[in-house]
Design a protein around this motif. Sequence first.
Motif, PDB file in Angstrom:
ATOM      1  N   LYS A  70      -5.676  -8.272  -8.830  1.00  0.00           N
ATOM      2  CA  LYS A  70      -4.852  -7.048  -8.954  1.00  0.00           C
ATOM      3  C   LYS A  70      -3.430  -7.435  -9.328  1.00  0.00           C
ATOM      4  O   LYS A  70      -2.515  -7.366  -8.494  1.00  0.00           O
ATOM      5  CB  LYS A  70      -4.846  -6.287  -7.624  1.00  0.00           C
ATOM      6  CG  LYS A  70      -6.134  -5.542  -7.320  1.00  0.00           C
ATOM      7  CD  LYS A  70      -5.904  -4.698  -6.077  1.00  0.00           C
ATOM      8  CE  LYS A  70      -6.979  -3.674  -5.846  1.00  0.00           C
ATOM      9  NZ  LYS A  70      -6.667  -2.830  -4.685  1.00  0.00           N
ATOM     10  N   ASN A  99      -0.766  -0.658  -6.254  1.00  0.00           N
ATOM     11  CA  ASN A  99      -1.066  -0.856  -4.833  1.00  0.00           C
ATOM     12  C   ASN A  99      -0.275   0.079  -3.923  1.00  0.00           C
ATOM     13  O   ASN A  99       0.273  -0.335  -2.898  1.00  0.00           O
ATOM     14  CB  ASN A  99      -0.799  -2.312  -4.424  1.00  0.00           C
ATOM     15  CG  ASN A  99      -1.645  -3.276  -5.219  1.00  0.00           C
ATOM     16  OD1 ASN A  99      -2.859  -3.109  -5.316  1.00  0.00           O
ATOM     17  ND2 ASN A  99      -1.008  -4.256  -5.836  1.00  0.00           N
ATOM     18  N   GLY A 100      -0.188   1.320  -4.311  1.00  0.00           N
ATOM     19  CA  GLY A 100       0.488   2.326  -3.487  1.00  0.00           C
ATOM     20  C   GLY A 100       1.952   2.000  -3.233  1.00  0.00           C
ATOM     21  O   GLY A 100       2.526   2.424  -2.211  1.00  0.00           O
ATOM     22  N   GLY A 132       3.521   2.739   0.592  1.00  0.00           N
ATOM     23  CA  GLY A 132       2.748   2.645   1.838  1.00  0.00           C
ATOM     24  C   GLY A 132       3.268   1.611   2.820  1.00  0.00           C
ATOM     25  O   GLY A 132       2.598   1.290   3.799  1.00  0.00           O
ATOM     26  N   ALA A 134       4.669  -2.156   4.200  1.00  0.00           N
ATOM     27  CA  ALA A 134       4.380  -3.582   3.989  1.00  0.00           C
ATOM     28  C   ALA A 134       2.983  -3.761   3.398  1.00  0.00           C
ATOM     29  O   ALA A 134       2.021  -3.124   3.848  1.00  0.00           O
ATOM     30  CB  ALA A 134       4.465  -4.310   5.328  1.00  0.00           C
ATOM     31  N   ILE A 136      -0.364  -4.922   3.133  1.00  0.00           N
ATOM     32  CA  ILE A 136      -1.183  -5.434   4.232  1.00  0.00           C
ATOM     33  C   ILE A 136      -1.804  -6.791   3.879  1.00  0.00           C
ATOM     34  O   ILE A 136      -1.823  -7.714   4.703  1.00  0.00           O
ATOM     35  CB  ILE A 136      -2.269  -4.391   4.606  1.00  0.00           C
ATOM     36  CG1 ILE A 136      -1.583  -3.103   5.094  1.00  0.00           C
ATOM     37  CG2 ILE A 136      -3.217  -4.932   5.668  1.00  0.00           C
ATOM     38  CD1 ILE A 136      -2.465  -1.865   5.113  1.00  0.00           C
ATOM     39  N   GLN A 137      -2.221  -6.965   2.637  1.00  0.00           N
ATOM     40  CA  GLN A 137      -2.903  -8.208   2.234  1.00  0.00           C
ATOM     41  C   GLN A 137      -1.963  -9.415   2.316  1.00  0.00           C
ATOM     42  O   GLN A 137      -2.422 -10.549   2.391  1.00  0.00           O
ATOM     43  CB  GLN A 137      -3.417  -8.108   0.785  1.00  0.00           C
ATOM     44  CG  GLN A 137      -4.448  -7.021   0.561  1.00  0.00           C
ATOM     45  CD  GLN A 137      -3.813  -5.689   0.148  1.00  0.00           C
ATOM     46  OE1 GLN A 137      -2.686  -5.398   0.541  1.00  0.00           O
ATOM     47  NE2 GLN A 137      -4.539  -4.882  -0.588  1.00  0.00           N
ATOM     48  N   GLY A 172       6.199   2.924   7.537  1.00  0.00           N
ATOM     49  CA  GLY A 172       6.629   1.602   7.994  1.00  0.00           C
ATOM     50  C   GLY A 172       7.991   1.219   7.446  1.00  0.00           C
ATOM     51  O   GLY A 172       8.963   1.955   7.546  1.00  0.00           O
ATOM     52  N   GLY A 173       8.027   0.032   6.839  1.00  0.00           N
ATOM     53  CA  GLY A 173       9.289  -0.477   6.309  1.00  0.00           C
ATOM     54  C   GLY A 173       9.888   0.454   5.261  1.00  0.00           C
ATOM     55  O   GLY A 173      11.097   0.495   5.063  1.00  0.00           O
TER      56      GLY A 173
HETATM   57  C1  HXC Z   1      -1.610  -2.378   0.716  1.00  0.00           C
HETATM   58  C2  HXC Z   1      -1.780  -0.123   0.321  1.00  0.00           C
HETATM   59  C3  HXC Z   1      -0.904   0.147   1.416  1.00  0.00           C
HETATM   60  C4  HXC Z   1      -0.398  -0.958   2.145  1.00  0.00           C
HETATM   61  C5  HXC Z   1      -1.468   2.007   0.498  1.00  0.00           C
HETATM   62  N1  HXC Z   1      -2.096   1.056  -0.197  1.00  0.00           N
HETATM   63  N2  HXC Z   1      -0.749   1.480   1.493  1.00  0.00           N
HETATM   64  N3  HXC Z   1      -2.127  -1.385  -0.015  1.00  0.00           N
HETATM   65  N4  HXC Z   1      -0.785  -2.187   1.762  1.00  0.00           N
HETATM   66  N5  HXC Z   1       0.452  -0.787   3.168  1.00  0.00           N
HETATM   67  C6  HXC Z   1      -2.963   1.214  -1.353  1.00  0.00           C
HETATM   68  C7  HXC Z   1      -4.286   1.871  -1.012  1.00  0.00           C
HETATM   69  O1  HXC Z   1      -5.208   0.924  -0.539  1.00  0.00           O
HETATM   70  C8  HXC Z   1      -4.678   2.442  -2.354  1.00  0.00           C
HETATM   71  O2  HXC Z   1      -5.165   1.383  -3.162  1.00  0.00           O
HETATM   72  C9  HXC Z   1      -3.358   2.865  -2.954  1.00  0.00           C
HETATM   73  O3  HXC Z   1      -2.360   2.111  -2.253  1.00  0.00           O
HETATM   74  C10 HXC Z   1      -3.061   4.336  -2.768  1.00  0.00           C
HETATM   75  O4  HXC Z   1      -3.206   4.666  -1.394  1.00  0.00           O
HETATM   76  P1  HXC Z   1      -4.044   5.941  -0.889  1.00  0.00           P
HETATM   77  O5  HXC Z   1      -4.305   5.759   0.556  1.00  0.00           O
HETATM   78  O6  HXC Z   1      -5.191   6.147  -1.801  1.00  0.00           O
HETATM   79  O7  HXC Z   1      -3.000   7.115  -1.147  1.00  0.00           O
HETATM   80  P2  HXC Z   1      -2.676   8.390  -0.227  1.00  0.00           P
HETATM   81  O8  HXC Z   1      -3.942   9.065   0.168  1.00  0.00           O
HETATM   82  O9  HXC Z   1      -1.670   9.184  -0.994  1.00  0.00           O
HETATM   83  O10 HXC Z   1      -1.996   7.836   1.097  1.00  0.00           O
HETATM   84  C11 HXC Z   1      -0.796   7.113   1.023  1.00  0.00           C
HETATM   85  C12 HXC Z   1      -0.438   6.525   2.441  1.00  0.00           C
HETATM   86  C13 HXC Z   1      -1.673   5.698   2.945  1.00  0.00           C
HETATM   87  C14 HXC Z   1      -0.130   7.684   3.392  1.00  0.00           C
HETATM   88  C15 HXC Z   1       0.819   5.701   2.238  1.00  0.00           C
HETATM   89  O11 HXC Z   1      -2.084   4.810   1.911  1.00  0.00           O
HETATM   90  C16 HXC Z   1      -1.338   4.921   4.202  1.00  0.00           C
HETATM   91  O12 HXC Z   1      -1.356   5.490   5.310  1.00  0.00           O
HETATM   92  N6  HXC Z   1      -1.060   3.615   4.042  1.00  0.00           N
HETATM   93  C17 HXC Z   1      -0.735   2.764   5.159  1.00  0.00           C
HETATM   94  C18 HXC Z   1       0.605   3.147   5.713  1.00  0.00           C
HETATM   95  C19 HXC Z   1       1.079   2.308   6.876  1.00  0.00           C
HETATM   96  O13 HXC Z   1       0.635   2.454   7.999  1.00  0.00           O
HETATM   97  N7  HXC Z   1       1.991   1.374   6.585  1.00  0.00           N
HETATM   98  C20 HXC Z   1       2.604   0.601   7.570  1.00  0.00           C
HETATM   99  C21 HXC Z   1       2.633  -0.783   7.085  1.00  0.00           C
HETATM  100  S1  HXC Z   1       3.475  -1.694   8.313  1.00  0.00           S
HETATM  101  P3  HXC Z   1      -6.308   1.576  -4.235  1.00  0.00           P
HETATM  102  O14 HXC Z   1      -6.536   0.195  -4.782  1.00  0.00           O
HETATM  103  O15 HXC Z   1      -7.483   2.146  -3.518  1.00  0.00           O
HETATM  104  O16 HXC Z   1      -5.736   2.535  -5.266  1.00  0.00           O
HETATM  105  C22 HXC Z   1       5.064  -1.832   7.824  1.00  0.00           C
HETATM  106  C23 HXC Z   1       5.917  -2.655   8.757  1.00  0.00           C
HETATM  107  C24 HXC Z   1       7.305  -2.865   8.247  1.00  0.00           C
HETATM  108  O17 HXC Z   1       5.461  -1.341   6.841  1.00  0.00           O
HETATM  109  C25 HXC Z   1       8.283  -3.132   9.353  1.00  0.00           C
HETATM  110  C26 HXC Z   1       9.013  -1.903   9.798  1.00  0.00           C
HETATM  111  C27 HXC Z   1      10.087  -2.157  10.809  1.00  0.00           C
END
Ligand code: HXC
Length: 521
Positions: A70, A99-100, A132, A134, A136-137, A172-173
């Motif tokens: 990707k 990747n969102g 979305g 950080a 995750i991968q 998140g971030g």
């Molecule tokens: C990798 C991600 C991702 C992430 C989304 N994607 N979030 N890939 N890491 N964090 C990817 C999905 O797999 C998908 O890939 C594409 O982005 C689109 O996402 P969808 O889920 O299809 O879109 P949608 O339905 O609009 O939802 C968007 C979203 C949801 C609400 C943002 O994706 C989500 O809840 N993501 C996780 C959010 C989260 O909890 N993040 C916290 C990370 S921790 P494909 O290949 O299928 O298109 C963090 C810590 C930082 O950030 C420190 C803070 C102090």
Amino acid sequence: MSKQTEKIKELVAKREQARLGGGEKAIEKQHARGKYTARERIEMLVDKGSFEEYDMFKLHRCHNFGMEKKQYFGDGVVSGSATIDGRLVYVYAQDFTVNGGSLSETMAQKICKVMDMAMTNGAPVICMNDSGGARIQEGITSLAGYAEIFERNILASGVIPQISSILGPCAGGAVYSPALTDFIIMKEETSYMFLTGPKVVKTVTGEDIDAEHLGGASVHSTKSGVTGFTAKTEEEAMEIIKTLLSYIPSNNREEAPRIESTDPIDRKEDILNEIIPDDPNQAYDMYKVIRAITDDGEFFEVQPKFAKNIITGFARFNGQSVGVVANQPAAYAGVLDANASRKGARFVRFCDAFNIPIVSLVDVPGFLPGTGQEYNAVILHGAQLLYAYGEATVPKITITLRKSYGGSHIVMGCKQLRSDLNFAWPSAEIAVMGASGAVAVLCSKEAKQVKEEGGDVKEFLVQKEEEYTEKFANPYEAAQYGYIDDVIEPRNTRFRICRGLAQLANKKQSLPAKKHGCMPM
Ligand code: HXC
């Protein structure tokens, strides 16, 4: 074809590929969601043809969970420099089609690069968030990337303006970085801000809630106060950013841009001589006062839907940008509470950091009492506003229109908080508290005696309140001590502010040497 021509062709092809972000299908999906792409957003914001992109060919280095397959040029963010109304800015827009928009280590490096350039060159940073959080991968390297960005947000705070627009689901971030910036603009209906999305909330707390109610623009503009502005469309969001920039300087060493004003500084507004109702408990609309005195009646409000009992925003007097802080008698009688205090404090601190004078319009009956406020730490939040005013060294002009009681009198830019010019209208009432409260405290024993002797308690209390009002409900008691520099005719307010600002143009004031204060939080 020469080798050089071939190489140029290859460059053009690579650029075209990079401009497609996550690909045509992903772009279609983004449009179907009612959102623009990162590049479209930047085009909408900046002067035509001014965007210069950096790191277009940067790639992520992750090999976990098939990520090596990707790969997209530039990864999930578009970044560079541009101009807005001819002024230099640095911008970055997260690309949800890749990747969102989730943050990789390399994306963090791209973002940090433009933030560093902005600091070196003294220009604002504008970010467009649609991510979305950080990636995750990538695990820890992504978290480290966020930490790098946060640290830069913190170091840049008070040095260059930082503006965040939230144009998609941000988690998140992707919300903590905006929270560290000066202003947030949220697009209604398609943008959300939360620490974790609804699915994670359900797993952790069992709470069933949709994205809009968890962290939509309506929540953050009215309940939490996280966002300063909301926009119905992305176009409107970009217009808000441009207008905001027009009122503020590019960095903390500069003044805000001054514009030529054709509005006469001595314009008298007769309606102001009539605006205060005879009944002290009757409200009037502070917006009418603001629009009557500013250049061409213009006012650019910050946080218009949150804590409506205090109004904050930018305006101009004789072309000079100022921050206006005003109590609003038409909302909860203009009382100060925890939310109004933190709203006011944040705004005053921004103005002070960026050399923007503060004009305060005071009509405040006091702080709101009760458990609802005490449990919400009104003491600390009130102290924040006090701290912000007392610390501010920019020119400060305070106009007392009507009530200015007790602690709220002190907080709202009184003389002893190093306010430069304090004017009062003849209708001003500057005292420890209002007449009925004061009489209830001071005359309860006498009232009891009147009752025991069969007298008319009501008449007694009315008479005492009149006595109190006669003594304190005026500006002259404060003027007698020099706490009010002058009592002015309301219709002359604009002129007195314009002249005051001109006098204070070269004001220099400093704070004692220290690492930093310990502001109550
Ligand atoms: C990798 C991600 C991702 C992430 C989304 N994607 N979030 N890939 N890491 N964090 C990817 C999905 O797999 C998908 O890939 C594409 O982005 C689109 O996402 P969808 O889920 O299809 O879109 P949608 O339905 O609009 O939802 C968007 C979203 C949801 C609400 C943002 O994706 C989500 O809840 N993501 C996780 C959010 C989260 O909890 N993040 C916290 C990370 S921790 P494909 O290949 O299928 O298109 C963090 C810590 C930082 O950030 C420190 C803070 C102090």
